[in-house]
Design a protein around this motif. Structure first.
Motif, PDB file in Angstrom:
ATOM      1  N   THR A   1       0.859  -1.042   0.006  1.00  0.00           N
ATOM      2  CA  THR A   1      -0.141  -0.007   0.062  1.00  0.00           C
ATOM      3  C   THR A   1       0.804   1.166   0.039  1.00  0.00           C
ATOM      4  O   THR A   1       2.092   1.210   0.315  1.00  0.00           O
ATOM      5  CB  THR A   1      -0.840   0.074   1.245  1.00  0.00           C
ATOM      6  N   LYS A   2       0.197   2.408  -0.055  1.00  0.00           N
ATOM      7  CA  LYS A   2       0.696   3.831  -0.061  1.00  0.00           C
ATOM      8  C   LYS A   2       1.915   3.888  -1.031  1.00  0.00           C
ATOM      9  O   LYS A   2       2.803   4.949  -0.906  1.00  0.00           O
ATOM     10  CB  LYS A   2       1.159   4.156   1.226  1.00  0.00           C
ATOM     11  N   LEU A   3       1.729   3.395  -2.267  1.00  0.00           N
ATOM     12  CA  LEU A   3       2.609   3.667  -3.465  1.00  0.00           C
ATOM     13  C   LEU A   3       2.421   5.015  -4.092  1.00  0.00           C
ATOM     14  O   LEU A   3       3.060   5.287  -4.924  1.00  0.00           O
ATOM     15  CB  LEU A   3       2.842   2.417  -4.136  1.00  0.00           C
ATOM     16  N   ASP A   4       1.417   5.605  -3.702  1.00  0.00           N
ATOM     17  CA  ASP A   4       1.089   7.009  -4.207  1.00  0.00           C
ATOM     18  C   ASP A   4       1.854   8.035  -3.440  1.00  0.00           C
ATOM     19  O   ASP A   4       1.901   9.297  -3.661  1.00  0.00           O
ATOM     20  CB  ASP A   4      -0.484   7.230  -4.155  1.00  0.00           C
ATOM     21  N   GLY A   5       2.369   7.547  -2.216  1.00  0.00           N
ATOM     22  CA  GLY A   5       2.926   8.704  -1.272  1.00  0.00           C
ATOM     23  C   GLY A   5       4.370   8.809  -1.587  1.00  0.00           C
ATOM     24  O   GLY A   5       5.043   8.910  -2.748  1.00  0.00           O
TER      25      GLY A   5
ATOM     26  N   ARG B   1      -1.770  -6.890  -5.218  1.00  0.00           N
ATOM     27  CA  ARG B   1      -2.537  -5.763  -5.760  1.00  0.00           C
ATOM     28  C   ARG B   1      -1.638  -4.588  -5.186  1.00  0.00           C
ATOM     29  O   ARG B   1      -0.814  -5.125  -4.378  1.00  0.00           O
ATOM     30  CB  ARG B   1      -3.854  -5.376  -5.203  1.00  0.00           C
ATOM     31  N   ILE B   2      -1.747  -3.482  -5.400  1.00  0.00           N
ATOM     32  CA  ILE B   2      -0.861  -2.366  -4.973  1.00  0.00           C
ATOM     33  C   ILE B   2      -2.070  -1.332  -4.612  1.00  0.00           C
ATOM     34  O   ILE B   2      -2.740  -0.946  -5.450  1.00  0.00           O
ATOM     35  CB  ILE B   2      -0.044  -1.845  -5.739  1.00  0.00           C
ATOM     36  N   GLY B   3      -1.893  -0.420  -3.475  1.00  0.00           N
ATOM     37  CA  GLY B   3      -2.672   0.582  -2.988  1.00  0.00           C
ATOM     38  C   GLY B   3      -2.119   1.813  -3.603  1.00  0.00           C
ATOM     39  O   GLY B   3      -0.741   2.138  -3.207  1.00  0.00           O
ATOM     40  N   VAL B   4      -2.899   2.639  -4.245  1.00  0.00           N
ATOM     41  CA  VAL B   4      -2.553   4.302  -4.584  1.00  0.00           C
ATOM     42  C   VAL B   4      -3.150   5.237  -4.280  1.00  0.00           C
ATOM     43  O   VAL B   4      -3.280   6.110  -4.823  1.00  0.00           O
ATOM     44  CB  VAL B   4      -2.324   4.031  -6.150  1.00  0.00           C
ATOM     45  N   GLY B   5      -3.862   5.048  -2.990  1.00  0.00           N
ATOM     46  CA  GLY B   5      -4.587   5.993  -2.306  1.00  0.00           C
ATOM     47  C   GLY B   5      -5.627   5.410  -1.499  1.00  0.00           C
ATOM     48  O   GLY B   5      -5.612   4.322  -1.156  1.00  0.00           O
ATOM     49  N   GLU B   6      -6.223   6.678  -0.905  1.00  0.00           N
ATOM     50  CA  GLU B   6      -7.273   6.282   0.448  1.00  0.00           C
ATOM     51  C   GLU B   6      -8.545   5.838  -0.069  1.00  0.00           C
ATOM     52  O   GLU B   6      -9.408   5.534   0.596  1.00  0.00           O
ATOM     53  CB  GLU B   6      -7.202   7.308   1.272  1.00  0.00           C
TER      54      GLU B   6
ATOM     55  N   ASP C   1     -11.737   3.200  -5.139  1.00  0.00           N
ATOM     56  CA  ASP C   1     -11.187   2.884  -6.377  1.00  0.00           C
ATOM     57  C   ASP C   1      -9.327   2.592  -6.449  1.00  0.00           C
ATOM     58  O   ASP C   1      -9.008   2.293  -7.314  1.00  0.00           O
ATOM     59  CB  ASP C   1     -11.642   3.917  -7.522  1.00  0.00           C
ATOM     60  N   ASP C   2      -9.075   3.072  -5.522  1.00  0.00           N
ATOM     61  CA  ASP C   2      -7.359   3.329  -5.238  1.00  0.00           C
ATOM     62  C   ASP C   2      -6.562   1.935  -5.193  1.00  0.00           C
ATOM     63  O   ASP C   2      -5.700   2.061  -4.240  1.00  0.00           O
ATOM     64  CB  ASP C   2      -7.020   4.318  -4.319  1.00  0.00           C
ATOM     65  N   LEU C   3      -6.867   0.856  -5.911  1.00  0.00           N
ATOM     66  CA  LEU C   3      -6.243  -0.408  -5.849  1.00  0.00           C
ATOM     67  C   LEU C   3      -5.961  -0.849  -7.328  1.00  0.00           C
ATOM     68  O   LEU C   3      -7.015  -0.769  -8.139  1.00  0.00           O
ATOM     69  CB  LEU C   3      -7.132  -1.355  -4.957  1.00  0.00           C
TER      70      LEU C   3
END
Ligand code: GDP
Length: 294
Positions: free
Chosen positions: A246-250, A270-275, A278-280
């Motif tokens: 997760t938090k690969l948007d940060g 999966r990767i998390g790209v936001g809170e 839809d951010d997965l």
């Protein structure tokens, strides 16, 4: 993909710098490349292996300008990721247990996956096995409502393994396709946590005969090398099947995802790209490495 790209901008800028510097591939280039990969959280051993391989490839194929090596680097890095034989969120029926420390993003990820499953017309049930924190149960219920998926849990202090038992029983009764179970991320001590989670995993595997059980570690990419130590501890105790990062948007250096997948031999589902819901994203190793390398 845009979110991932902006999240990985720090790693990419560092790599870009060496690709633009001078442009000639010389001894300094290889040293800078290896250092940059280490700084990007990939770990020394992996950085050396990748640099050595790329150096051989450059010699073999007569590549002596840095820009000729950019895509070769992305492809070489992508090879380090393990691929999954099965997607536990697509190949249903399926029961997935989410483990990881508090704050890693387990509850959010369960909510996102439940929302996605509903959007695709799959039936889904959420189990709340973090009975240690009352707030955890409430937060999961908020996500359940948002996703339009029922949450099965018990009162604070109840046995978490019994929650898993209940949710599997209910899923079998309803013919549910996807079961997502959130677990505790902190107890009094780390060994208490590992012991409890081992029991949760065992009970679920034993009870759940109608579908495969997958144990997924959710890991926060911004924790850097600490994340690797954590992942090893969970893997030793629970024999994990795969990862969600997760938090690969940060401000993460994406290299940690590679280091963990490589060292533990585990796929990233999966990767998390936001809170938000839809951010997965589904993980694609080559896309990821191209975002990393630029
Ligand atoms: P848990 O304790 O493991 O269940 O973690 P939570 O799901 O409660 O998430 C902890 C915090 O991380 C929350 O503020 C989430 O909104 C945030 N979070 C989770 N996933 C992501 C992600 O992919 N990107 C960002 N930026 N934040 C995330």
């Amino acid at each position: 993909f845009d979110r991932l790209k902006s999240g990985l901008s720090r790693s990419r800028e560092a790599i870009n710098e060496i690709f633009y510097m001078g442009g000639e591939v010389d001894e300094d280039f290889w040293e800078d490349l290896e250092d940059t990969l280490v700084m990007g959280d990939m770990g020394g051993e992996l950085a050396m292996r990748v640099t050595d391989d790329l150096r051989e490839q450059a010699a073999r194929e007569n590549l002596n300008r840095a820009d000729q090596l950019r895509d070769a680097l992305a492809k070489r890095l992508a090879q380090e990721f393990r691929t999954a034989d099965r997607d536990p969120f697509e190949d249903v029926p399926s029961c997935v247990l989410f483990v990881g420390i508090n704050g890693a993003g387990k509850t959010t990820t369960v909510g996102k996956l439940a929302g996605r499953a509903r959007g695709e017309g799959k039936s889904c049930l959420i189990g709340g096995a973090d009975t240690f924190r009352a707030a955890a149960i409430e937060q999961l219920e908020v996500w359940g409502t948002r996703a339009g998926v029922d949450v099965i849990t018990r009162e604070r202090g109840a046995d978490p393994a019994s929650v898993c038992y209940d949710v599997v029983e209910e899923a079998e009764k309803r013919g549910t396709q996807l079961v997502l179970i959130d677990t505790a991320g902190r107890l009094h001590t780390s060994s208490d946590l590992m012991r409890e989670l081992a029991k949760v995993v065992n009970v679920t595997r034993k009870r759940c005969t109608s579908m495969p059980v997958t144990v997924v570690l959710v890991i926060d990419a911004t924790t850097g090398q600490n994340g690797l130590a954590q992942a090893k501890e969970f893997n030793d105790a629970l024999d994990l099947d795969g990862l969600i990062v997760t938090k690969l948007d940060g401000t993460a250096k994406g290299g940690i995802a590679l280091a963990i997948s490589d060292q533990l031999g585990l796929p990233i589902y999966r990767i998390g790209v936001g809170e938000s819901i839809d951010d997965l994203e589904t993980f694609d190793a080559l896309d990821f490495c191209r975002a990393l390398v630029g």
